[in-house]
Design a protein around this motif. Structure first.
Motif, PDB file in Angstrom:
ATOM      1  N   GLY A  32       0.828  -1.212   0.000  1.00 20.81           N
ATOM      2  CA  GLY A  32       0.000   0.000   0.000  1.00 20.81           C
ATOM      3  C   GLY A  32       0.857   1.255   0.000  1.00 20.81           C
ATOM      4  O   GLY A  32       0.424   2.310  -0.469  1.00 20.81           O
ATOM      5  N   TYR A  35       1.256   2.755  -3.477  1.00 21.24           N
ATOM      6  CA  TYR A  35       0.094   3.504  -3.964  1.00 21.24           C
ATOM      7  C   TYR A  35      -0.063   4.811  -3.190  1.00 21.24           C
ATOM      8  O   TYR A  35      -0.459   5.836  -3.749  1.00 21.24           O
ATOM      9  N   SER A  89      -4.861   3.894  -7.402  1.00 21.79           N
ATOM     10  CA  SER A  89      -4.663   2.441  -7.511  1.00 21.79           C
ATOM     11  C   SER A  89      -5.690   1.792  -8.435  1.00 21.79           C
ATOM     12  O   SER A  89      -5.552   0.631  -8.802  1.00 21.79           O
ATOM     13  N   ASP A 126      -3.999  -7.191  -3.597  1.00 16.99           N
ATOM     14  CA  ASP A 126      -3.963  -8.140  -4.723  1.00 16.99           C
ATOM     15  C   ASP A 126      -2.681  -8.974  -4.690  1.00 16.99           C
ATOM     16  O   ASP A 126      -2.254  -9.485  -5.716  1.00 16.99           O
TER      17      ASP A 126
HETATM   18  O1   DC Z   1      -3.098  -0.715   2.688  1.00 13.77           O
HETATM   19  P1   DC Z   1      -3.254   0.799   2.519  1.00 13.77           P
HETATM   20  O2   DC Z   1      -4.425   1.360   3.260  1.00 13.77           O
HETATM   21  O3   DC Z   1      -1.991   1.519   2.813  1.00 13.77           O
HETATM   22  O4   DC Z   1      -3.552   0.990   0.939  1.00 13.77           O
HETATM   23  C1   DC Z   1      -3.843   2.254   0.394  1.00 13.77           C
HETATM   24  C2   DC Z   1      -4.604   2.066  -0.913  1.00 13.77           C
HETATM   25  O5   DC Z   1      -3.732   1.479  -1.878  1.00 13.77           O
HETATM   26  C3   DC Z   1      -5.812   1.149  -0.840  1.00 13.77           C
HETATM   27  O6   DC Z   1      -7.011   1.867  -0.609  1.00 13.77           O
HETATM   28  C4   DC Z   1      -5.839   0.454  -2.165  1.00 13.77           C
HETATM   29  C5   DC Z   1      -4.438   0.557  -2.689  1.00 13.77           C
HETATM   30  N1   DC Z   1      -3.723  -0.728  -2.714  1.00 13.77           N
HETATM   31  C6   DC Z   1      -3.931  -1.537  -3.797  1.00 13.77           C
HETATM   32  O7   DC Z   1      -4.739  -1.215  -4.652  1.00 13.77           O
HETATM   33  N2   DC Z   1      -3.233  -2.697  -3.924  1.00 13.77           N
HETATM   34  C7   DC Z   1      -2.361  -3.080  -2.989  1.00 13.77           C
HETATM   35  N3   DC Z   1      -1.684  -4.231  -3.142  1.00 13.77           N
HETATM   36  C8   DC Z   1      -2.158  -2.269  -1.844  1.00 13.77           C
HETATM   37  C9   DC Z   1      -2.879  -1.093  -1.727  1.00 13.77           C
END
Ligand code: DC
Length: 226
Positions: A32, A35, A89, A126
């Motif tokens: 995350g 992103y 994302s 994912d």
């Molecule tokens: O886990 P996080 O809250 O830090 O992630 C932030 C955003 O990043 C989440 O809303 C969706 C995206 N994300 C993603 O699409 N795929 C990932 N493997 C990790 C995060």
């Protein structure tokens, strides 16, 4: 050894990832953050979050060094950073630009100090479906939106971020909806993931009830690989 831990925001993925990484000498990759780095850079550089081309060009130029620099910004972990991350994302070109970075890490996993690790724990949305479909162990961690909002509010309070339960809950629900409805790599459990719902549990109970079951599985995998 590759372990993937996917699930919605504030489900406890970080807690269990850190525990497993420490116990088995694995590096921890919070995907995350990639992103969030792209989303925050969009905000700081005053790009419209709807501008997929700008987001994909920032994603293509992102390095771990740049990501770690952006992670020091107060909005990296705030609602602003979270929403911006969720929006960028959803762009397939952004996901494609960040995929290689995530997959290459497993080829030569290292700790932050550069020392080699025995493998990786990936934390994201994912990682078991797209990033590492051949992972040794896949978990999908979830909890009720209300429990997750309470946990996130507590994390924010510890960081001195001023917000309310209602705002945090609304933000999580909006992100859940966007993350799971997007066309490209939506949030969903891999068919071979172990599903764990920790609603109503505090972090200690979650770890103490889940780890014994995982330890057995991981030990079996380690014995098989030797
Ligand atoms: O886990 P996080 O809250 O830090 O992630 C932030 C955003 O990043 C989440 O809303 C969706 C995206 N994300 C993603 O699409 N795929 C990932 N493997 C990790 C995060």
């Amino acid at each position: 050894m590759i372990i993937t831990i996917d699930g919605p925001a504030a489900a406890g993925k970080g807690t269990i990832s850190a525990y497993l990484a420490k116990k088995y000498g694995l590096a921890y990759f919070d995907t995350g953050m990639l992103y969030r780095a792209v989303g925050l850079q969009m905000v700081l550089e005053h790009h419209d979050l709807k501008d997929e081309r700008a987001a994909s060009s920032l994603a293509g130029a992102l390095s771990f060094q740049k990501m770690n620099e952006l992670a020091k910004h107060p909005d990296f972990r705030s609602d602003i950073g979270g929403q911006a991350a969720s929006i960028v994302s959803a762009y397939p070109s952004v996901r494609a630009a960040l995929l290689t970075m995530q997959q290459n890490f497993a080829l030569n996993p290292t700790f932050p100090d550069g020392k080699p690790a025995n493998g990786v724990v990936y934390d994201g949305r994912d990682t078991g479906t797209v990033v590492c479909p051949h992972a040794d162990l896949k978990l999908f961690i979830t909890a009720s939106a209300e429990d997750r909002a309470k946990r996130r509010l507590h994390d924010f309070a510890l960081k001195g971020i001023d917000t309310t339960y209602e705002k945090v809950l609304a933000d999580l629900l909006e992100r859940d909806e966007r993350d799971s409805k997007r066309a490209s790599a939506p949030l969903k459990p891999a068919p071979d993931a172990l599903l764990i719902d920790n609603s109503g549990m505090d972090a200690e109970t979650f770890i103490s009830t889940t780890i014994p079951m995982l330890d057995e599985k991981i030990q079996m995998l380690l014995n098989k690989n030797h």
